[in-house]
Structure formats: C-alpha cells, structure tokens
Design a protein around this motif. Structure first.
Motif, mmCIF file in Angstrom:
data_model
loop_
_atom_site.group_PDB
_atom_site.id
_atom_site.type_symbol
_atom_site.label_atom_id
_atom_site.label_comp_id
_atom_site.label_asym_id
_atom_site.label_seq_id
_atom_site.Cartn_x
_atom_site.Cartn_y
_atom_site.Cartn_z
ATOM 1 N N THR A 51 0.849 -1.186 0.000
ATOM 2 C CA THR A 51 0.000 0.000 0.000
ATOM 3 C C THR A 51 0.883 1.234 0.000
ATOM 4 N N SER A 52 0.712 2.089 -1.009
ATOM 5 C CA SER A 52 1.483 3.334 -1.121
ATOM 6 C C SER A 52 2.980 3.076 -1.002
ATOM 7 N N GLY A 53 3.430 1.980 -1.610
ATOM 8 C CA GLY A 53 4.853 1.661 -1.615
ATOM 9 C C GLY A 53 5.374 0.960 -0.378
ATOM 10 N N VAL A 54 4.496 0.726 0.608
ATOM 11 C CA VAL A 54 4.895 0.071 1.851
ATOM 12 C C VAL A 54 4.457 -1.388 1.816
ATOM 13 N N LEU A 55 5.423 -2.301 1.960
ATOM 14 C CA LEU A 55 5.128 -3.735 1.968
ATOM 15 C C LEU A 55 4.993 -4.216 3.403
ATOM 16 N N GLU A 56 3.915 -4.947 3.682
ATOM 17 C CA GLU A 56 3.698 -5.514 5.017
ATOM 18 C C GLU A 56 3.375 -6.994 4.908
ATOM 19 N N GLN A 57 4.045 -7.804 5.725
ATOM 20 C CA GLN A 57 3.665 -9.206 5.836
ATOM 21 C C GLN A 57 2.436 -9.275 6.725
ATOM 22 N N VAL A 58 1.329 -9.718 6.150
ATOM 23 C CA VAL A 58 0.045 -9.722 6.850
ATOM 24 C C VAL A 58 -0.065 -10.917 7.790
ATOM 25 N N THR A 59 0.371 -12.076 7.324
ATOM 26 C CA THR A 59 0.242 -13.302 8.109
ATOM 27 C C THR A 59 1.475 -13.535 8.967
ATOM 28 N N ILE A 60 1.308 -14.338 10.002
ATOM 29 C CA ILE A 60 2.417 -14.741 10.876
ATOM 30 C C ILE A 60 2.638 -16.233 10.692
ATOM 31 N N ASP A 61 3.883 -16.611 10.414
ATOM 32 C CA ASP A 61 4.199 -18.016 10.181
ATOM 33 C C ASP A 61 3.896 -18.861 11.412
ATOM 34 N N HIS A 62 3.328 -20.034 11.170
ATOM 35 C CA HIS A 62 3.199 -21.037 12.227
ATOM 36 C C HIS A 62 4.380 -21.993 12.071
ATOM 37 N N SER A 63 5.500 -21.625 12.668
ATOM 38 C CA SER A 63 6.730 -22.389 12.482
ATOM 39 C C SER A 63 7.583 -22.327 13.738
ATOM 40 N N VAL A 64 8.493 -23.275 13.824
ATOM 41 C CA VAL A 64 9.416 -23.321 14.955
ATOM 42 C C VAL A 64 10.282 -22.060 14.986
ATOM 43 N N VAL A 65 10.793 -21.644 13.832
ATOM 44 C CA VAL A 65 11.681 -20.482 13.826
ATOM 45 C C VAL A 65 10.929 -19.206 14.183
ATOM 46 N N GLN A 66 9.652 -19.095 13.804
ATOM 47 C CA GLN A 66 8.890 -17.915 14.191
ATOM 48 C C GLN A 66 8.698 -17.869 15.700
ATOM 49 N N GLU A 67 8.485 -19.024 16.310
ATOM 50 C CA GLU A 67 8.367 -19.063 17.764
ATOM 51 C C GLU A 67 9.672 -18.653 18.433
ATOM 52 N N LEU A 68 10.805 -19.054 17.845
ATOM 53 C CA LEU A 68 12.105 -18.647 18.383
ATOM 54 C C LEU A 68 12.320 -17.145 18.245
ATOM 55 N N VAL A 69 11.880 -16.589 17.108
ATOM 56 C CA VAL A 69 11.971 -15.139 16.914
ATOM 57 C C VAL A 69 11.098 -14.416 17.931
ATOM 58 N N ASP A 70 9.868 -14.889 18.095
ATOM 59 C CA ASP A 70 8.935 -14.253 19.034
ATOM 60 C C ASP A 70 9.467 -14.293 20.465
ATOM 61 N N ALA A 71 10.199 -15.365 20.786
ATOM 62 C CA ALA A 71 10.756 -15.508 22.131
ATOM 63 C C ALA A 71 12.060 -14.733 22.313
ATOM 64 N N GLY A 72 12.541 -14.127 21.241
ATOM 65 C CA GLY A 72 13.774 -13.357 21.315
ATOM 66 C C GLY A 72 15.036 -14.201 21.337
ATOM 67 N N ARG A 73 14.919 -15.472 20.952
ATOM 68 C CA ARG A 73 16.072 -16.366 21.007
ATOM 69 C C ARG A 73 16.924 -16.300 19.750
ATOM 70 N N ILE A 74 16.321 -15.913 18.627
ATOM 71 C CA ILE A 74 17.079 -15.702 17.400
ATOM 72 C C ILE A 74 16.535 -14.451 16.713
ATOM 73 N N THR A 75 17.334 -13.890 15.807
ATOM 74 C CA THR A 75 16.911 -12.726 15.053
ATOM 75 C C THR A 75 16.164 -13.170 13.794
ATOM 76 N N ARG A 76 15.497 -12.207 13.141
ATOM 77 C CA ARG A 76 14.811 -12.507 11.884
ATOM 78 C C ARG A 76 15.809 -12.988 10.832
ATOM 79 N N GLU A 77 17.019 -12.393 10.842
ATOM 80 C CA GLU A 77 18.053 -12.792 9.886
ATOM 81 C C GLU A 77 18.521 -14.221 10.165
ATOM 82 N N GLU A 78 18.669 -14.576 11.434
ATOM 83 C CA GLU A 78 19.057 -15.947 11.774
ATOM 84 C C GLU A 78 17.953 -16.938 11.411
ATOM 85 N N ALA A 79 16.716 -16.506 11.519
ATOM 86 C CA ALA A 79 15.601 -17.386 11.178
ATOM 87 C C ALA A 79 15.634 -17.781 9.709
ATOM 88 N N ASP A 80 16.096 -16.873 8.860
ATOM 89 C CA ASP A 80 16.104 -17.136 7.423
ATOM 90 C C ASP A 80 17.041 -18.274 7.036
#
Length: 269
Positions: free
Chosen positions: A141-170
């Motif tokens: 929208t207006s040049g701004v990209l947003e991820q609407v959904t949240i992954d149901h994954s082990v790495v997303q849970e680790l990111v949410d818990a602050g145990r790994i970064t988004r870059e490490e999750a990739d």
C-alpha cells in the motif's frame, strides 16, 4: 499440483448490500522448482477466494492434501462474498477428504494454506486474510510492503521468544518445521485478519518456496516495478528460480483497481 481458476485483467462485481462495486485484476503462477520432482503446491483463484496450499514435503501425498484444500475452497466461488465460517467449513471438509486420499498412510498428510477472500464485515467490503502454516500473505500500500500473516513455524516461535533474530531465522536448520497445518486428522485452526479494501491495494499470496529465495526488499522491488499482475507474478517466480529454486514456488498477485459507489438504479444493484 492443482490450479483452479484463471487470471483476469479486470473483473468487476457488484455488492448491493453495501452499495459498492469492486474491480480487481489478478494473476497466478506456480513452478516445481529446480530440486523437487513433484509440485505439491496448489492454488485457487475462484472469486471471491484466492489461496495457495503447500503440501508438506517429507509427508505422504502432500499433493493430495493441497488439492483437497483448494478444491473445497473453490466450491465457495461463484458468490460475491464469503465468510470466515464458510472458510472454516471448507477446510474441515478438506481434512475429511484427505483421509480418503490415494497414498495417504495412517500418519496422515498435511498442507499449509493461506489466502484472502472478499467478505462483508461491519457493513463494509473487506478482505479476510487467512493462514495456517508458513505460506504468506503480503500487502503493498502506497509503496509500503507488510507481511500480513504470521508463520506457524518453529523459527517464528524462536523469533517471538527473542532467542534468534529474523536474519538468523532465514537460515535456521529447522526453517521447514511448521507448528500448524491442515490435515493429520486435526481440526484446522486458521488465523484471520481483516484488511480494508481500497483502490491501489496490491496483495501477494505465496508459498514459502518464494520467501525462501527472496527477501522482503526483493519482493517489494518486483511488486513495485511490475504494475501488471501477470508481469509481477512472472518476475517474482523467475527471480525465486534464479536464486536457487530449492522448493516449489507459487505466487498470486491480486490488485484492487477500483472501489466505487453504486446506486439503487445501477446495473446489478
């Protein structure tokens, strides 16, 4: 791989209940990728539902699972709008269909599913984004990209818990392990989000075969530089294949071209 529905350069539908008409354009593309023998992704672009299902690799008959989901979702087509309740029912029926699928073992089979559907919510035309698993919906929208959904994954849970970064999750070794799916004899439990419908909105629905190969910056670049939906999906899938194509790659681009008022005496009102 099952693909239901065709692309459209322009499709207008009247919504007399809210005195609006909506004009959309959409396109979809899927590819087996460079390393898989079978394309277990399936997709449906049957107004008012646009969705991608990624049959789970490493499990039996993932293509059966993804086909079951898009086939049931396609049954919602042909009406101007749908509801979260109808989406829930379609996914529940798909789980029943999977149990009788050819090649399915006692362990069952499963798939992700994500997409958007047109609905009337709070007396207004809206998009319902829904998700189970790690396929994704993005909005531009207006040049701004947003991820609407949240992954149901082990790495997303680790990111949410602050145990790994988004870059490490990739690059995490457990990046393919999801925590929620459609199938395995369990009731499907989607997440839902309401997206306001407005002219200029662009939606991307894709399997993780795309997001494994492209960063958010890359996704935004191809969506911004290709105004036509056909060109946008072709550019996204081609780039994912050129960057490795390690998994099946599927993308749907949906554009809101116009949202107009209709009067009581307008055609279709």
């Amino acid at each position: 791989m099952t693909q239901i529905g065709q692309g459209s350069p322009s499709h207008t539908i009247a919504l007399p209940a809210v005195k609006k008409s909506v004009t959309l354009a959409w396109s979809a593309l899927t590819d087996v990728g460079h390393r898989r023998e079978v394309n277990e992704d399936s997709l449906v672009t049957a107004w008012p539902v646009f969705a991608v299902a990624d049959g789970m690799g490493g499990h039996s008959a993932g293509d059966v699972a993804s086909k079951a989901v898009v086939t049931r979702l396609a049954e919602l087509g042909g009406t101007p709008t749908t509801t979260a309740e109808s989406l829930n029912q379609a996914l529940a029926l798909a789980v029943d269909d999977m149990k009788a699928g050819e090649g399915v073992t006692d362990l069952g089979t499963g798939t992700t599913v994500t997409g958007v559907a047109l609905a009337i919510v709070s007396d207004a035309a809206q998009l319902i984004a829904f998700n189970i698993g790690d396929s994704r919906v993005y909005q531009l929208t207006s040049g701004v990209l947003e991820q609407v959904t949240i992954d149901h994954s082990v790495v997303q849970e680790l990111v949410d818990a602050g145990r790994i970064t988004r870059e490490e999750a990739d690059v995490h070794p457990h990046g393919n392990v999801i925590t929620r799916a459609v199938g395995f004899h369990e009731p499907p439990v989607p997440d839902y989000r309401i997206l306001p419908l407005h002219e200029g909105l662009r939606i991307l629905v894709c399997s993780d075969g795309l997001t494994k190969e492209l960063t958010a910056y890359g996704i935004r670049h191809f969506l911004m530089s290709n105004p036509n939906a056909d060109d946008a999906v072709a550019a996204l899938v081609t780039a994912a294949l050129e960057n490795g194509g390690r998994d099946n790659v599927t993308a749907i681009v949906l554009d809101v071209l116009a949202v107009d008022d209709i009067t009581d005496d307008a055609p279709g009102a």
